[in-house]
Design an enzyme around this catalytic site. Structure first.
Site: not given
Ligand code: 13P
Length: 249
Positions: A11, A93, A95, A163, A169, A209
């Site tokens: 990220k 993704h 995000e 995901e 996160g 996670s």
């Molecule tokens: P985390 O492993 O920090 O939960 O993030 C997952 C993620 O978004 C990977 O692309």
């Protein structure tokens, strides 16, 4: 046999100092490592491919534009990603779907751009907590798969990452039964659309996670072929045990 893939999504984390993590990771790889793909921020792509040269670690970007070049301030194209020596690109993704309003159609167009540049697309999908609570998970996942994947998908050009947004996160992880249900559903949807040969060969990653402490049981799920890891991919000491768990799965 599908490949096992441990992918790390850094990220918006990492300056040049973080390149030492790649050296540590490369030195600590197990005997028969799975495929390892680290996706640092775009500022580090060239240096990351240099830093991993001669090791089995591959490098990926976190996004690319649909066009190869042009007046798109702040964006990078798949051609530029490939020019850095990277082999993969994360697309869609949550995000980016959220903060940059990327739609399934955008993700599909970016996937075509990635392929044209010779990259493997890591296409992300996942439901929100509200969608899960409303029992819409499989509908959402099905629609995202249908809309985000071009027809020319094959096992070399595409990896799919499930995901759940609420697990990213947060330290909250779906139950093994929930992961199994979604991954089995994705496998069936993919074999329906692309045929048994391609559908059964596409690698399906779980993300959200993932830590050393839960990796073993997640990798034991039949249709989980690896993980897309955020926070726990930043430090080699956290990511190496996840890679090792996948190698042994
Ligand atoms: P985390 O492993 O920090 O939960 O993030 C997952 C993620 O978004 C990977 O692309």
């Amino acid at each position: 046999m599908r490949p096992k893939i441990a992918a790390g999504n850094w990220k918006m984390n990492g300056t040049a100092a973080a390149l030492t993590e790649l050296h540590s990771l490369a030195t600590g790889l197990p005997e028969n490592p799975p495929q390892v793909v680290i996706c640092p921020p775009s500022t580090l792509l060239f240096r990351a491919t240099d830093a991993t040269h001669g090791s089995p670690i591959q490098i990926g970007a976190q996004d690319c534009h649909t066009e190869g070049a042009g007046a798109y301030t702040g964006d990078i194209s798949a051609t530029m990603v490939a020019d850095s020596g990277a082999t993969h690109v994360i697309l869609g993704h949550s995000e980016r779907r959220d903060a940059h309003r990327e739609t399934d159609a955008d993700v599909q167009a970016k996937t075509c751009a990635a392929w044209a540049a010779g990259l493997t697309a890591i296409v992300c999908i996942g439901e929100s907590e509200a969608e899960r609570d409303a029992d819409q998970t499989l509908d959402v996942i099905g629609a995202q798969l249908d809309g985000s994947l071009p027809d020319a998908v094959d096992a070399e050009n595409t990896v799919i990452a499930y995901e759940p947004i609420w697990a990213i996160g947060t330290g909250k992880v779906p139950s093994i039964a929930q992961i199994e249900e979604v991954h089995d559903f994705m496998r069936a949807r993919l074999t329906d659309r692309f045929g048994a040969e391609i559908g059964n060969a596409l690698p399906l990653l779980y993300g959200g996670s993932v830590k050393a402490a839960n990796a073993v049981e997640i990798f034991a799920v039949e249709n989980v072929d690896g993980a897309l890891v955020g926070g726990a991919s930043l430090k080699a000491e956290d990511f190496a045990p996840i890679v090792a768990a996948l190698a042994q799965s």
